[in-house]
Motif scaffolding. Structure first.
Motif, PDB file in Angstrom:
ATOM      1  N   SER A  90      35.730  99.044 -79.666  1.00  0.00           N
ATOM      2  CA  SER A  90      36.191  97.790 -80.252  1.00  0.00           C
ATOM      3  C   SER A  90      37.721  97.749 -80.196  1.00  0.00           C
ATOM      4  N   THR A  91      38.285  96.592 -79.865  1.00  0.00           N
ATOM      5  CA  THR A  91      39.728  96.534 -79.609  1.00  0.00           C
ATOM      6  C   THR A  91      40.392  95.316 -80.243  1.00  0.00           C
ATOM      7  N   VAL A  92      41.652  95.501 -80.600  1.00  0.00           N
ATOM      8  CA  VAL A  92      42.471  94.381 -81.067  1.00  0.00           C
ATOM      9  C   VAL A  92      43.850  94.541 -80.428  1.00  0.00           C
ATOM     10  N   VAL A  93      44.390  93.422 -79.954  1.00  0.00           N
ATOM     11  CA  VAL A  93      45.652  93.446 -79.220  1.00  0.00           C
ATOM     12  C   VAL A  93      46.654  92.541 -79.938  1.00  0.00           C
ATOM     13  N   LEU A  94      47.907  92.953 -79.975  1.00  0.00           N
ATOM     14  CA  LEU A  94      48.973  92.079 -80.482  1.00  0.00           C
ATOM     15  C   LEU A  94      49.900  91.714 -79.327  1.00  0.00           C
ATOM     16  N   ASP A  95      50.124  90.435 -79.163  1.00  0.00           N
ATOM     17  CA  ASP A  95      51.044  89.954 -78.124  1.00  0.00           C
ATOM     18  C   ASP A  95      51.528  88.565 -78.527  1.00  0.00           C
ATOM     19  N   PRO A  96      52.781  88.244 -78.195  1.00  0.00           N
ATOM     20  CA  PRO A  96      53.246  86.894 -78.548  1.00  0.00           C
ATOM     21  C   PRO A  96      52.593  85.797 -77.704  1.00  0.00           C
ATOM     22  N   ASP A  97      52.000  86.180 -76.559  1.00  0.00           N
ATOM     23  CA  ASP A  97      51.460  85.188 -75.626  1.00  0.00           C
ATOM     24  C   ASP A  97      49.932  85.155 -75.735  1.00  0.00           C
ATOM     25  N   SER A  98      49.414  84.008 -76.181  1.00  0.00           N
ATOM     26  CA  SER A  98      47.963  83.920 -76.402  1.00  0.00           C
ATOM     27  C   SER A  98      47.168  83.991 -75.099  1.00  0.00           C
ATOM     28  N   SER A  99      47.822  83.811 -73.967  1.00  0.00           N
ATOM     29  CA  SER A  99      47.084  83.909 -72.700  1.00  0.00           C
ATOM     30  C   SER A  99      47.559  85.097 -71.873  1.00  0.00           C
ATOM     31  N   CYS A 100      47.998  86.145 -72.557  1.00  0.00           N
ATOM     32  CA  CYS A 100      48.451  87.355 -71.864  1.00  0.00           C
ATOM     33  C   CYS A 100      47.285  87.993 -71.107  1.00  0.00           C
ATOM     34  N   PRO A 101      47.563  88.831 -70.082  1.00  0.00           N
ATOM     35  CA  PRO A 101      46.482  89.430 -69.287  1.00  0.00           C
ATOM     36  C   PRO A 101      45.389  90.128 -70.110  1.00  0.00           C
ATOM     37  N   ALA A 102      45.748  90.751 -71.227  1.00  0.00           N
ATOM     38  CA  ALA A 102      44.742  91.474 -72.019  1.00  0.00           C
ATOM     39  C   ALA A 102      43.867  90.538 -72.845  1.00  0.00           C
ATOM     40  N   SER A 103      44.299  89.277 -72.991  1.00  0.00           N
ATOM     41  CA  SER A 103      43.613  88.387 -73.940  1.00  0.00           C
ATOM     42  C   SER A 103      42.135  88.208 -73.613  1.00  0.00           C
TER      43      SER A 103
END
Lengths: 392, 392
Positions: free
Chosen positions: A32-45
């Protein structure tokens, strides 16, 4: 009974290509994963279970991802270390450790730390004001490098000073970029190499075969593995990487970029406390990729074999100059018909000149053959912008 | 200008482990994806861009995924072929083709079709009523197999008939399961093998090294590659697979399961028009996995090399008998410390006795060594249910 080890939730700060590739590795075990990024459409999203849209200096955002994670890691260095230290004080687990990130973020402090630990770094000197430039030129000789300690990546924040006359202008230019400027002796290197070392919670380490890097315009252009160096250089480089991993009490991948100078000596260039662009070759060429081993390490799993299965070349796919906007990859069909050719396309929403949009890896029986095939692939592939397609 | 090939949207009917592994392959190129599955928490749900929750017989659901996809594929056969034919009539692209699925769904029709095309199948006879059973016993001898043409998987729908006395009961039992029952001569096989053939839109094919399969309780237990067969059997098996791929005008992976009988002859057991459990070894052991090649084929990309890089063993991880509920994997840490051991854990929300919950792959320098390591791994690993952990 302890929480089942594969039921830990992995938090990743940064949702670019490195974060995405960590998720590809962890997906095999359904972590299970959670990512933080300022860009909602970043590659990991597209591949995480949850995305927190927040900046890397946003302490609330950092606390929010920490609360949702059993262990936190990151895909790059430029995160609020104060924020991370707060999290550590509250008992959250962060790898790499906040203190390591703090040292590494500041390239002058990084060099100083490595020197204090007896590790091989070139001569470097602090520069507090322009009056010192004459003395620095005397000590280091010309040319030397002026560098910013922060705000430096892909060659940005570096100036070559070839004569005393050039020094004040270079210093002034860099001082506007960062508060801390320092000077380094120029290293007339024979080769650039990097070593990935992964260290587990138990202090056990594995190292990957040493990779040889070729930069163009200060951006990584190509990685070759195995590096074309001697066996003793290979051993020495790995020893340095293991030692660095130890002095930082690392958990996870540390990548150490090094120079081999004309005399054959190894000098550390810089350290990244995470999977690294120069380690992408490990996905197809090694038994366990840098991403899988990083995930194994931070989750407390035993580390996987780093055995290399084939000679390999990795090249970055950068956004074509003069193209900005929605990206289109041209030539993928042709490139994919090359035997041993593996394409990674990161799925960024916008291309920009020289932006890292993807990479490719070529496996072949010999390094020479892999280079030939990489040349064929490179000729085919271009990342352009949709609106510019007519121009092609 | 044609739509950029990597900008096609891939629709996958079925979000189980096979769908998930297709998504892992397509994620490397950032392909946009939509999955249809009746279970909103299916293994693929975490990795697709969009999930349509609908049944496989739901024609509205099928039309909905078709509208959102440039090309449709599936991870298993049991989909409304009427629904898929409707989509094809409307111009949607479906691989495997609806007509192929229709033939393959009905195991009697499948055998008949293969026989008509001159492909090697064992003797089989239709059974329309119990009065024919005596005659069938005379023709096939005892033992023979009674099978349902539909509703058959993992050995369900098969009955061994050892004597005339057993026949009526077996027939009655199977008739309740399916409208169509047929009889097959018993094949006293020496080995079970399977061949994956991938066929592109241009009709070009690639075949993977022949794999050897060992079933336990009619569920795939283990796959070994390379199979322990002669070179001429290897060639013959590949030829059969390529021919099958041609007669179905396949686009994508077709897996052909075959028997090698005591005389060394090859007989087709059955065909699956998609990536297959017995092809999971290709993820780590081959240059291009079955999933990547399937995705390449349906998107119209050139096919990748199937070269095997290492001897390999794959074993399934089945839910432990007497355990049902939220799954827990026991022993993953120990297993992951085995060199060359690769774990896949599908992330299903519930375990059930004998349910496929994951698999593992072991690479080693020899098949014997891979088997030894797989034995070590198998001893460590168990899938139990959370509530039963105390019992362990």
């Amino acid at each position: 009974m302890n929480k089942n080890i594969l039921k830990q939730r992995l938090g990743i700060i940064g949702g670019g290509q490195l974060g995405k590739m960590m998720l590809q590795a962890s997906s095999t075990w359904s972590i299970s994963t959670v990512v933080l990024d300022p860009d909602s459409s970043c590659p990991a999203s597209a591949f995480c279970d949850e995305l927190i849209v927040a900046g890397f200096q946003d302490e609330k955002g950092l606390e929010s991802i920490a609360k949702k994670s059993d262990v936190l890691t990151c895909e790059f260095e430029h995160i609020s270390t104060e924020g991370l230290k707060n999290l550590e004080r509250k008992g959250y687990i962060v790898y790499p450790r906040a203190e390591s990130l703090k040292i590494i973020q500041n390239k002058y402090d990084q060099k100083k730390f490595l020197k204090e630990k007896g590790l091989p770094v070139g001569t470097f000197l602090s520069v507090n004001n322009s009056d010192q430039l004459h003395q620095i030129g005397e000590e280091l000789g010309y040319p030397y490098m002026l560098k910013t300690a922060t705000e430096a990546y892909d060659g940005k924040g570096n100036q070559l000073v070839s004569s005393f006359e050039q020094a004040p202008e270079a210093y002034e230019f860099l001082s506007k970029r960062s508060d801390i400027v320092y000077a380094e002796a120029f290293i007339d290197f024979d080769r650039e190499i990097s070593v990935l070392c992964c260290r587990g919670k138990d202090g056990k380490t594995v190292t990957y075969p040493v990779a040889e890097n070729i930069h163009k315009n200060s951006i990584l252009y190509e990685t070759l593995a195995p590096a074309r160096i001697t066996n003793s250089q290979e051993s020495e480089a790995k020893e340095v990487a293991v030692k660095i991993s130890g002095v930082f009490d690392a958990v996870g991948i540390f990548c150490v970029e090094m120079f081999i100078d004309k005399k054959g000596s190894i000098l550390i260039n810089e350290v990244a406390p995470r999977p690294h662009n120069s380690g992408h070759f490990t996905i197809e060429a090694c038994e366990t990729s840098q991403f899988e081993n990083h995930v194994r390490a931070v989750l407390g799993l035993p580390l996987g074999s780093t055995r290399q299965r084939s000679p390999v070349v990795m090249r970055n796919l950068l956004g074509t100059p003069d193209h900005a906007g929605i990206p289109v990859i041209v030539g993928a069909e042709k490139a994919l018909s090359i035997e041993g050719f593996h394409l990674h396309y990161y799925g960024k929403e916008q291309t920009r000149p020289h932006r890292k949009m993807g990479h490719f890896t070529v496996l072949a029986d010999t390094l020479e053959s892999a280079i030939e095939k990489a040349d064929l692939g490179e000729v085919c592939l271009r990342i352009v912008s949709e609106s510019s397609k007519g121009k092609e």
